[in-house]
Scaffold this motif. Structure first.
Motif, PDB file in Angstrom:
ATOM      1  N   GLN A  52      -7.668  -8.500  -5.875  1.00 18.60           N
ATOM      2  CA  GLN A  52      -7.659  -7.051  -6.083  1.00 18.60           C
ATOM      3  C   GLN A  52      -7.924  -6.329  -4.767  1.00 18.60           C
ATOM      4  O   GLN A  52      -7.310  -5.287  -4.490  1.00 18.60           O
ATOM      5  N   SER A  53      -8.808  -6.851  -3.958  1.00 19.88           N
ATOM      6  CA  SER A  53      -9.079  -6.239  -2.657  1.00 19.88           C
ATOM      7  C   SER A  53      -7.832  -6.260  -1.782  1.00 19.88           C
ATOM      8  O   SER A  53      -7.518  -5.269  -1.101  1.00 19.88           O
ATOM      9  N   ALA A  54      -7.108  -7.375  -1.791  1.00 17.97           N
ATOM     10  CA  ALA A  54      -5.884  -7.465  -1.002  1.00 17.97           C
ATOM     11  C   ALA A  54      -4.839  -6.480  -1.507  1.00 17.97           C
ATOM     12  O   ALA A  54      -4.157  -5.809  -0.716  1.00 17.97           O
ATOM     13  N   ARG A  55      -4.730  -6.363  -2.833  1.00 16.64           N
ATOM     14  CA  ARG A  55      -3.764  -5.399  -3.393  1.00 16.64           C
ATOM     15  C   ARG A  55      -4.136  -3.972  -3.017  1.00 16.64           C
ATOM     16  O   ARG A  55      -3.266  -3.162  -2.644  1.00 16.64           O
ATOM     17  N   ASP A  56      -5.422  -3.656  -3.124  1.00 18.47           N
ATOM     18  CA  ASP A  56      -5.860  -2.298  -2.765  1.00 18.47           C
ATOM     19  C   ASP A  56      -5.587  -2.009  -1.286  1.00 18.47           C
ATOM     20  O   ASP A  56      -5.133  -0.906  -0.929  1.00 18.47           O
ATOM     21  N   ALA A  57      -5.840  -3.001  -0.443  1.00 21.49           N
ATOM     22  CA  ALA A  57      -5.596  -2.793   0.984  1.00 21.49           C
ATOM     23  C   ALA A  57      -4.110  -2.597   1.263  1.00 21.49           C
ATOM     24  O   ALA A  57      -3.713  -1.730   2.054  1.00 21.49           O
ATOM     25  N   ILE A  58      -3.256  -3.374   0.593  1.00 21.17           N
ATOM     26  CA  ILE A  58      -1.806  -3.244   0.801  1.00 21.17           C
ATOM     27  C   ILE A  58      -1.314  -1.889   0.300  1.00 21.17           C
ATOM     28  O   ILE A  58      -0.505  -1.221   0.961  1.00 21.17           O
ATOM     29  N   VAL A  59      -1.848  -1.455  -0.848  1.00 19.84           N
ATOM     30  CA  VAL A  59      -1.462  -0.139  -1.369  1.00 19.84           C
ATOM     31  C   VAL A  59      -1.884   0.964  -0.412  1.00 19.84           C
ATOM     32  O   VAL A  59      -1.120   1.912  -0.127  1.00 19.84           O
ATOM     33  N   GLY A  60      -3.105   0.869   0.116  1.00 18.64           N
ATOM     34  CA  GLY A  60      -3.570   1.871   1.074  1.00 18.64           C
ATOM     35  C   GLY A  60      -2.726   1.896   2.335  1.00 18.64           C
ATOM     36  O   GLY A  60      -2.374   2.978   2.847  1.00 18.64           O
ATOM     37  N   LEU A  61      -2.360   0.738   2.849  1.00 22.87           N
ATOM     38  CA  LEU A  61      -1.518   0.690   4.040  1.00 22.87           C
ATOM     39  C   LEU A  61      -0.124   1.255   3.771  1.00 22.87           C
ATOM     40  O   LEU A  61       0.445   1.966   4.621  1.00 22.87           O
ATOM     41  N   ARG A  62       0.427   0.974   2.612  1.00 23.27           N
ATOM     42  CA  ARG A  62       1.753   1.511   2.284  1.00 23.27           C
ATOM     43  C   ARG A  62       1.704   3.039   2.121  1.00 23.27           C
ATOM     44  O   ARG A  62       2.650   3.742   2.529  1.00 23.27           O
ATOM     45  N   GLN A  63       0.642   3.542   1.541  1.00 24.71           N
ATOM     46  CA  GLN A  63       0.511   4.997   1.439  1.00 24.71           C
ATOM     47  C   GLN A  63       0.426   5.624   2.824  1.00 24.71           C
ATOM     48  O   GLN A  63       1.073   6.659   3.087  1.00 24.71           O
ATOM     49  N   GLN A  64      -0.351   5.024   3.707  1.00 25.58           N
ATOM     50  CA  GLN A  64      -0.438   5.535   5.073  1.00 25.58           C
ATOM     51  C   GLN A  64       0.907   5.433   5.783  1.00 25.58           C
ATOM     52  O   GLN A  64       1.290   6.328   6.548  1.00 25.58           O
ATOM     53  N   LEU A  65       1.639   4.371   5.509  1.00 21.91           N
ATOM     54  CA  LEU A  65       2.963   4.208   6.111  1.00 21.91           C
ATOM     55  C   LEU A  65       3.915   5.301   5.628  1.00 21.91           C
ATOM     56  O   LEU A  65       4.713   5.840   6.416  1.00 21.91           O
ATOM     57  N   GLN A  66       3.825   5.653   4.354  1.00 23.84           N
ATOM     58  CA  GLN A  66       4.665   6.736   3.832  1.00 23.84           C
ATOM     59  C   GLN A  66       4.306   8.074   4.492  1.00 23.84           C
ATOM     60  O   GLN A  66       5.200   8.872   4.815  1.00 23.84           O
ATOM     61  N   MET A  67       3.017   8.296   4.703  1.00 24.12           N
ATOM     62  CA  MET A  67       2.609   9.521   5.380  1.00 24.12           C
ATOM     63  C   MET A  67       3.156   9.579   6.811  1.00 24.12           C
ATOM     64  O   MET A  67       3.632  10.617   7.278  1.00 24.12           O
ATOM     65  N   ILE A  68       3.119   8.443   7.502  1.00 27.77           N
ATOM     66  CA  ILE A  68       3.644   8.407   8.869  1.00 27.77           C
ATOM     67  C   ILE A  68       5.147   8.650   8.872  1.00 27.77           C
ATOM     68  O   ILE A  68       5.680   9.370   9.743  1.00 27.77           O
TER      69      ILE A  68
END
Length: 253
Positions: A52-68
């Protein structure tokens, strides 16, 4: 925890004129104590799910990538607008054109920084996904190993050998039973007597064949007949020639 209650009682004795401060202090200390206790529990005894921690981290990184990516689209449009503005004012208003070019350069620098950040985020996402996949693969292999261990827990080579020996023994018993059931009952045959009878039959058959061969008419092949007839014809021709010579000699006299 008794700490917030004690603090509130002390505050109530010294600050009887301000109940609001007492209430605020009580809420603050209660919240702080709960947060601290949760932190201690998570640090000493709590365990988080790594998946779950890995999934949360991947989701957070993808959201940041979308913002960029959205920021890059905005900067790209801004660069195009500033370039158009600079071209439009390059002759008529050089100051405006110069400012537009400066803003364009600043936006391009921001684009370069965002490109570097986006690359780092993509690398982190790939790394996390690979690590998560490796962890899941390792977990699956560990479960399979545990299942194999549980299956082989009650098995060893001695038990396998004993089981196979019992199976072979039962096969031998089954074959013996089948042979006993298939054997004729109540009939005993003398092998020597059978051999003697077979020899008599063989001799009788040979005698019949020899007796039949004596009554067969003699058969002369056609080629042999022609060979025998040739000497007779040659003798006839010799006689005729002799007679002809004698006749010629008589006429000459």
């Amino acid at each position: 925890s008794k700490l917030p209650v004690v603090v509130c009682r002390i505050a109530q004795r010294r600050c009887d004129f301000c109940p609001a401060i007492i209430s605020f202090a009580f809420i603050f200390l209660r919240t702080s104590s709960c947060t601290m206790m949760a932190g201690f529990m998570s640090y000493f005894g709590g365990r988080r799910d790594t998946k779950q921690s890995a999934r949360d981290a991947i989701v957070g990184l993808r959201q940041q990538l979308q913002m960029i990516e959205k920021k890059e689209e905005y900067l790209q449009k801004k660069i195009e607008e500033e370039l158009k503005k600079a071209k439009a004012n390059a002759v008529s208003n050089k100051a405006v054109a110069t400012q537009a070019l400066r803003r364009k350069k600043a936006s391009e620098a921001d684009m370069d920084r965002l490109a570097g950040q986006r690359l780092q985020l993509e690398l982190q996402i790939n790394t996390l996904e690979s690590a998560n996949m490796n962890a899941e693969t390792l977990g699956a292999m560990k479960k399979a190993s545990d299942v194999l261990a549980s299956i082989h827990g009650n098995m060893d080579i001695d038990k396998v050998d004993a089981t196979m020996a019992k199976i072979n023994e039962q096969k031998d018993i089954a074959n013996e039973i089948a042979e006993a059931l298939a054997a004729p009952s109540g009939l005993e045959v003398d092998e020597e007597e059978l051999k003697a009878e077979l020899a008599d039959l063989e001799q009788e058959t040979l005698d019949e064949r020899l007796a039949g061969a004596e009554h067969v008419p003699l058969h002369i092949p056609a080629g042999a007949r022609r060979v025998e007839e040739r000497p007779q014809a040659q003798a006839v021709e010799d006689d005729e020639e002799t007679q002809l010579k004698e006749l010629q000699a008589a006429l000459a006299m």
